[in-house]
Design an enzyme around this catalytic site. Sequence first.
Site, PDB file in Angstrom:
ATOM      1  N   LYS A 130     -22.496  70.450  36.864  1.00 58.55           N
ATOM      2  CA  LYS A 130     -21.253  70.827  37.625  1.00 58.55           C
ATOM      3  C   LYS A 130     -20.952  72.077  37.016  1.00 58.55           C
ATOM      4  CE  LYS A 130     -16.987  70.742  38.297  1.00 58.55           C
ATOM      5  NZ  LYS A 130     -16.420  72.357  38.245  1.00 58.55           N
TER       6      LYS A 130
ATOM      7  N   GLY B  16     -15.458  73.549  27.564  1.00 55.58           N
ATOM      8  CA  GLY B  16     -14.413  73.945  28.405  1.00 55.58           C
ATOM      9  C   GLY B  16     -13.286  73.315  27.403  1.00 55.58           C
ATOM     10  N   SER B  17     -11.952  73.110  28.061  1.00 57.59           N
ATOM     11  CA  SER B  17     -10.715  73.325  27.376  1.00 57.59           C
ATOM     12  C   SER B  17     -10.579  71.839  26.793  1.00 57.59           C
ATOM     13  CB  SER B  17      -9.750  73.401  28.395  1.00 57.59           C
ATOM     14  OG  SER B  17      -9.616  72.344  29.151  1.00 57.59           O
TER      15      SER B  17
ATOM     16  N   GLY C 273     -11.549  68.093  28.085  1.00 58.09           N
ATOM     17  CA  GLY C 273     -12.547  67.219  26.958  1.00 58.09           C
ATOM     18  C   GLY C 273     -11.918  65.807  26.853  1.00 58.09           C
TER      19      GLY C 273
ATOM     20  N   GLU D 188     -17.710  70.936  23.656  1.00 64.53           N
ATOM     21  CA  GLU D 188     -17.472  72.335  23.045  1.00 64.53           C
ATOM     22  C   GLU D 188     -16.245  72.822  23.651  1.00 64.53           C
ATOM     23  OE1 GLU D 188     -19.839  73.573  21.001  1.00 64.53           O
ATOM     24  OE2 GLU D 188     -21.830  72.796  21.444  1.00 64.53           O
TER      25      GLU D 188
ATOM     26  N   CYS E 289     -14.878  81.434  23.942  1.00 63.52           N
ATOM     27  CA  CYS E 289     -14.339  80.316  23.081  1.00 63.52           C
ATOM     28  C   CYS E 289     -14.317  80.891  21.407  1.00 63.52           C
ATOM     29  CB  CYS E 289     -15.205  79.004  23.186  1.00 63.52           C
ATOM     30  SG  CYS E 289     -16.828  79.263  23.025  1.00 63.52           S
TER      31      CYS E 289
ATOM     32  N   GLU F 271      -4.831  78.939  22.013  1.00 61.81           N
ATOM     33  CA  GLU F 271      -5.617  79.647  22.464  1.00 61.81           C
ATOM     34  C   GLU F 271      -5.101  80.523  23.814  1.00 61.81           C
ATOM     35  OE1 GLU F 271      -9.052  77.862  24.608  1.00 61.81           O
ATOM     36  OE2 GLU F 271     -10.311  79.042  23.411  1.00 61.81           O
TER      37      GLU F 271
HETATM   38  P1  NAP Z   1     -11.470  73.744  31.912  1.00 62.25           P
HETATM   39  O1  NAP Z   1     -10.412  73.766  32.779  1.00 62.25           O
HETATM   40  O2  NAP Z   1     -11.530  72.764  30.695  1.00 62.25           O
HETATM   41  O3  NAP Z   1     -13.118  73.710  32.571  1.00 62.25           O
HETATM   42  C1  NAP Z   1     -14.135  73.424  32.361  1.00 62.25           C
HETATM   43  C2  NAP Z   1     -15.152  72.526  33.337  1.00 62.25           C
HETATM   44  O4  NAP Z   1     -14.592  71.086  33.295  1.00 62.25           O
HETATM   45  C3  NAP Z   1     -15.170  73.165  34.861  1.00 62.25           C
HETATM   46  O5  NAP Z   1     -16.273  72.973  35.389  1.00 62.25           O
HETATM   47  C4  NAP Z   1     -14.101  72.451  35.343  1.00 62.25           C
HETATM   48  O6  NAP Z   1     -14.026  72.397  36.701  1.00 62.25           O
HETATM   49  C5  NAP Z   1     -14.124  70.872  34.911  1.00 62.25           C
HETATM   50  N1  NAP Z   1     -13.036  70.269  35.007  1.00 62.25           N
HETATM   51  C6  NAP Z   1     -11.856  70.344  35.262  1.00 62.25           C
HETATM   52  N2  NAP Z   1     -10.973  69.270  35.458  1.00 62.25           N
HETATM   53  C7  NAP Z   1     -11.919  68.363  35.238  1.00 62.25           C
HETATM   54  C8  NAP Z   1     -11.771  67.078  35.273  1.00 62.25           C
HETATM   55  N3  NAP Z   1     -10.637  66.396  35.548  1.00 62.25           N
HETATM   56  N4  NAP Z   1     -12.994  66.234  35.170  1.00 62.25           N
HETATM   57  C9  NAP Z   1     -13.993  66.669  35.092  1.00 62.25           C
HETATM   58  N5  NAP Z   1     -14.289  67.960  34.915  1.00 62.25           N
HETATM   59  C10 NAP Z   1     -13.204  68.760  34.941  1.00 62.25           C
HETATM   60  O7  NAP Z   1     -12.112  75.153  31.287  1.00 62.25           O
HETATM   61  P2  NAP Z   1     -11.952  76.405  31.652  1.00 62.25           P
HETATM   62  O8  NAP Z   1     -10.412  76.895  31.743  1.00 62.25           O
HETATM   63  O9  NAP Z   1     -12.729  76.404  32.850  1.00 62.25           O
HETATM   64  O10 NAP Z   1     -12.562  77.183  30.553  1.00 62.25           O
HETATM   65  C11 NAP Z   1     -11.935  77.735  29.448  1.00 62.25           C
HETATM   66  C12 NAP Z   1     -12.048  76.909  28.376  1.00 62.25           C
HETATM   67  O11 NAP Z   1     -13.408  76.657  27.722  1.00 62.25           O
HETATM   68  C13 NAP Z   1     -11.386  77.543  27.104  1.00 62.25           C
HETATM   69  O12 NAP Z   1     -10.429  76.284  26.497  1.00 62.25           O
HETATM   70  C14 NAP Z   1     -12.454  77.697  26.032  1.00 62.25           C
HETATM   71  O13 NAP Z   1     -12.175  77.821  24.919  1.00 62.25           O
HETATM   72  C15 NAP Z   1     -13.594  76.808  26.368  1.00 62.25           C
HETATM   73  N6  NAP Z   1     -14.801  77.146  26.060  1.00 62.25           N
HETATM   74  C16 NAP Z   1     -15.496  76.591  25.023  1.00 62.25           C
HETATM   75  C17 NAP Z   1     -16.601  76.997  24.635  1.00 62.25           C
HETATM   76  C18 NAP Z   1     -17.452  76.223  23.374  1.00 62.25           C
HETATM   77  O14 NAP Z   1     -18.559  76.579  23.422  1.00 62.25           O
HETATM   78  N7  NAP Z   1     -16.651  75.880  22.782  1.00 62.25           N
HETATM   79  C19 NAP Z   1     -17.362  77.973  25.579  1.00 62.25           C
HETATM   80  C20 NAP Z   1     -16.635  78.734  26.527  1.00 62.25           C
HETATM   81  C21 NAP Z   1     -15.362  78.175  26.844  1.00 62.25           C
HETATM   82  P3  NAP Z   1     -13.016  73.359  37.607  1.00 62.25           P
HETATM   83  O15 NAP Z   1     -13.573  74.814  37.400  1.00 62.25           O
HETATM   84  O16 NAP Z   1     -13.538  73.062  39.100  1.00 62.25           O
HETATM   85  O17 NAP Z   1     -11.751  73.344  37.104  1.00 62.25           O
END
Ligand code: NAP
Length: 493
Positions: free
Chosen positions: A183, A236-237, A241, A259, A294, A393
């Site tokens: 996804k 993701g966030s 998570g 992650e 990240c 962040e």
């Molecule tokens: P996000 O909002 O957590 O989204 C990540 C993924 O989760 C997207 O595919 C999102 O879909 C999906 N998602 C959102 N709500 C969900 C739910 N209720 N159930 C299941 N899946 C859901 O994060 P983001 O804003 O896209 O990305 C930024 C974050 O990622 C930052 O906090 C960053 O630090 C973190 N990150 C971490 C790493 C690492 O390796 N540690 C690497 C890159 C990024 P949608 O896009 O449709 O909302």
Amino acid sequence: MGELARTDGLRLPGRAIVDGAAVEPRATFDNVSPRDGGILGQVARCGAADVDRAVASARAAFEDGRWREQPYRAKKQVLHKLADLIETHLEELATLESLDMGKPIADARAFDIPASANSFRYYAEALDKLYGEVGPHHPDRISWVVHEPLGVIGCIVPWNFPLNMAAWKVAPALAMGNSVVLKPAEQSPMTAIRLGELALEAGLPPGVLNVVPGYGEEAGQALGRHMDVDMLAFTGSGSVGGLLMRYAGKSNLKRVSLELGGKSPQIVFADCPDMEAAAQAAAWGIFFNQGEVCTAASRLLVENGIKAEFVARVVAIAKAIVPGDPLDPDTRFGAMVSEEQMTGVLRRIQRAEADGAKLLLGGQRVREESGGFFVTPTVFDDVDPASALAQQEVFGPVLGAIGFDTTEEAFRLANQTVYGLAAGVWTADVTRAHRAARAIRSGLVWINGWDACDITMPFGGFRQSGFGRDRSMHALEKYADLKAITITLGPQK
Ligand code: NAP
Ligand code: MG
């Protein structure tokens, strides 16, 4: 300005891939370009029914062994072929990535796409190098341990490195013999869909890799709550998570690896052996990929004796980093992924000013006439370590400098957030370098360098930066279960 990457004739993928075929969408959503705010095209908005179909096809593929049971030589060939295809489609994939999430085409060409191909190569080569174990000698038994694939893996990835984050998960999951439902983030679905298509072209059997674009609350949640998904591999966030852990707990206790984000420190001591290298790392450690990384080194901790001079050096480098058209090959710094992300970053900048941090550079939206979402590299000094800017962040191009006097104070500040993803340490003192590596609670520590590792080294966080590792042989094991088998020997006949 260089010659813009060509988009004429470029097909913009938007359909889900389920059971080896593109699926006519029931509903779609607008895919917005961060470069000019325009609509690139329509993308399938997968819901629970689509996810059900994708999981069912992944399960069927897993159960009949069409991939899992192939000899490792055959699996290796398919994954290498996929890497070849990613490389031959480099220009197309780089252009899609740049259009979709606003990153400089130069970075997509030099980093994202080659690194994604390399993940598939690494795990193609790793899959026949994971040995089991034989238990200790026992007079009447022989015991051994084997790795077995888990089954159906749900991979949920973010938008900052769309193809590469997918590759970090899909490659080891497939190498281990699992089936996958991927996804992508709603902001950046195109290269993930292309990956699904190229995998089929490479010879991956239908159903082994399904791609379900859509919204997190819909497609993502359906995967999270699914009773027939064995594991969720997530980047993701922290808030999402946490939701995934809840979904797992309320459904089938599927495994979860997370992650998450970070607030990584770049720690510069007065005896830093190469001030210019450290200043470049301090700048690019936060401004690479518009700060949407990240591991972004968002906190610059500098020994007070050299702080004014060092921060001035970083500002001088940052001044030359000018937001530009992502499709221009000379651009080193592109657009924020979405209007929402841009607005959030600007809000955090205002909050930092209100909290008393000293704005040295940037802080504004620029190139507004383009319709795109551009924010300048931003540097704050005299940041209060307890303030929002030092604790939360931003996920954007905002650096906050903090001074320290002693080594102990530096280590204490480094650990003074809820995160623990990465840290940089700049010192000529080998003892201090080793002490720092031990004292800092994070999954990655880089001494006298930044981001100085690759697919061979595990990647992931401590504390609220998550758990589970991408990259390296450890990631391969993450997608496997251990089975202990014992044969009891009868008497000698
Ligand atoms: P996000 O909002 O957590 O989204 C990540 C993924 O989760 C997207 O595919 C999102 O879909 C999906 N998602 C959102 N709500 C969900 C739910 N209720 N159930 C299941 N899946 C859901 O994060 P983001 O804003 O896209 O990305 C930024 C974050 O990622 C930052 O906090 C960053 O630090 C973190 N990150 C971490 C790493 C690492 O390796 N540690 C690497 C890159 C990024 P949608 O896009 O449709 O909302
Ligand atoms: Mg999101």
